[in-house]
Structures are given as C-alpha cells and as structure tokens.
Design a protein around this motif. Sequence first.
Motif, short mmCIF file in Angstrom:
data_model
loop_
_atom_site.label_atom_id
_atom_site.label_comp_id
_atom_site.label_asym_id
_atom_site.label_seq_id
_atom_site.Cartn_x
_atom_site.Cartn_y
_atom_site.Cartn_z
N THR A 102 -49.32 35.79 -25.13
CA THR A 102 -48.44 34.73 -24.66
C THR A 102 -48.56 34.63 -23.15
N LEU A 103 -48.80 33.41 -22.68
CA LEU A 103 -48.89 33.20 -21.25
C LEU A 103 -47.49 33.18 -20.65
N SER A 104 -47.39 33.72 -19.45
CA SER A 104 -46.12 33.78 -18.77
C SER A 104 -46.22 33.00 -17.47
N TYR A 105 -45.15 32.32 -17.12
CA TYR A 105 -45.09 31.52 -15.91
C TYR A 105 -44.34 32.34 -14.86
N GLN A 106 -44.92 32.50 -13.68
CA GLN A 106 -44.26 33.24 -12.61
C GLN A 106 -43.49 32.25 -11.74
N ASP A 107 -42.19 32.19 -11.93
CA ASP A 107 -41.34 31.27 -11.20
C ASP A 107 -41.18 31.73 -9.76
N VAL A 108 -41.16 30.77 -8.83
CA VAL A 108 -41.02 31.12 -7.41
C VAL A 108 -39.66 31.77 -7.14
N ASN A 109 -38.70 31.55 -7.99
CA ASN A 109 -37.37 32.13 -7.81
C ASN A 109 -37.14 33.31 -8.75
N HIS A 110 -38.21 33.95 -9.19
CA HIS A 110 -38.07 35.04 -10.16
C HIS A 110 -37.20 36.18 -9.64
N HIS A 111 -37.25 36.45 -8.33
CA HIS A 111 -36.42 37.52 -7.78
C HIS A 111 -34.93 37.20 -7.90
N VAL A 112 -34.56 35.95 -7.73
CA VAL A 112 -33.16 35.54 -7.87
C VAL A 112 -32.76 35.61 -9.35
N ILE A 113 -33.65 35.17 -10.21
CA ILE A 113 -33.39 35.21 -11.66
C ILE A 113 -33.20 36.64 -12.12
N ASP A 114 -34.04 37.54 -11.64
CA ASP A 114 -33.91 38.96 -12.00
C ASP A 114 -32.57 39.54 -11.54
N ARG A 115 -32.14 39.15 -10.35
CA ARG A 115 -30.83 39.62 -9.84
C ARG A 115 -29.70 39.06 -10.69
N CYS A 116 -29.85 37.81 -11.14
CA CYS A 116 -28.83 37.21 -12.02
C CYS A 116 -28.74 37.98 -13.33
N ARG A 117 -29.87 38.34 -13.86
CA ARG A 117 -29.90 39.08 -15.13
C ARG A 117 -29.18 40.43 -15.00
N SER A 118 -29.20 40.98 -13.79
CA SER A 118 -28.53 42.27 -13.60
C SER A 118 -27.06 42.10 -13.24
N GLY A 119 -26.55 40.85 -13.31
CA GLY A 119 -25.13 40.60 -13.10
C GLY A 119 -24.72 40.32 -11.67
N ASP A 120 -25.65 40.05 -10.79
CA ASP A 120 -25.36 39.77 -9.38
C ASP A 120 -24.79 38.35 -9.25
N HIS A 121 -23.49 38.27 -8.93
CA HIS A 121 -22.82 36.97 -8.83
C HIS A 121 -23.31 36.16 -7.63
N ARG A 122 -23.70 36.84 -6.57
CA ARG A 122 -24.26 36.12 -5.42
C ARG A 122 -25.58 35.44 -5.80
N ALA A 123 -26.35 36.10 -6.61
CA ALA A 123 -27.62 35.52 -7.07
C ALA A 123 -27.35 34.31 -7.96
N GLN A 124 -26.30 34.39 -8.78
CA GLN A 124 -25.94 33.24 -9.60
C GLN A 124 -25.58 32.05 -8.73
N TYR A 125 -24.82 32.29 -7.68
CA TYR A 125 -24.45 31.21 -6.77
C TYR A 125 -25.70 30.66 -6.06
#
Length: 185
Positions: free
Chosen positions: A3-26
């Motif tokens: 399966t091909l994966s797309y590397q999003d330019v905002n992947h670091h923010v998305i990863d922080r959101c996944r870990s529950g970082d509310h600032r990253a969600q904002y």
Amino acid sequence: METLSYQDVNHHVIDRCRSGDHRAQYELYKLYSKAMFNVCMRITNDYAEAQDVLQEAFVSAFKNLNTYKAEASFGSWLKRIVVNASLTAIRKRRAELVPMDERTVGEVADETSEDDTEWQVERVRRAIQQLPDGYRVVLSLYLLEGYDHAEIAEVLEITESTSKSQYSRAKKKLLEIMKAPQFAG
C-alpha cells in the motif's frame, strides 16, 4: 501488493494530534478551517449552519484521526468528512433533490458564451446561493469541489444520470438567475 502511503507536509502536527496534544489540534484547525468553512458554505448555503457543520466535522476528524492512513493528503481526508457532514445537515433540513425524468440527461444545451466569462465572481456566488439545494449541492460538488458524477451519485445516494441531470438543470437555472433583470448589477 504494498500500500502506497502519502507523506503529508503537516504529518508532524497530525502525529502530535494523535498523541492528544490540544495545541496541535488547534494548529491543525487553523491550517484547514478557512478552506473547509468555504466547502461548508458552498454546500449548506447558510452561514450559521456552515459554522456548526465545520465544528462537528473537526470534532469527528479528531475523534477518528486514528483512521487516517495517509493514503492521500490530510486535507483530502478532512474534506471528505466536511462534505459528508454538510450533506447530512442538508438532509436534516429534509432537502430533496428536484425529481428528474431520466430522459432529460443531455437535453439541455450548454448555454455558455464568451460573454459569460465577464460575469463577476461575486454575482456568480450570489446566483449560486439562490439555487435550490439539490441543484446547488450537485453544482458545487462537481464544479467547485472536483467530484465526478459517479462520486456525487455515491455520496448523495442517487443515480449517476440524476447527478448529470441535476448539474445540467443547475447550469440552466444559474444562467436564468444571472440574466434576470432584478439580478443585474
């Protein structure tokens, strides 16, 4: 098959959101909210409803962020959620597509001319807002959001020919609105 994966330019923010970082969600909200609000407005045609839909879509996206598999951009994934939330809001208003006879597909000629290119964007936007919900939704999804008729049919749970009919009728109605004397200026 891999399966091909797309590397999003905002992947670091998305990863922080996944870990529950509310600032990253904002931060993610700030990155995408304006564009997604515009999608909501084009579909719902109501400012307050578009705001509500946008908030619900972001809440849903954050709750389901673990389902984002990076097979496409995050923006595409989020836009799909926003479109579906907007359509759900329209359905809640009990908006129905204008019934169409399947034989009308292709019967309406494309009435655009070179004079049409001189229309101002604001006038066109106002004219689109005056379309009935069914026409406006199909026209917006097709022209502004880039969906094809098969995708529109799937999302709206209609036939592909109905989508084409709605689009054709929407173009004709849009031209009528734009040409109406009370709409001039």
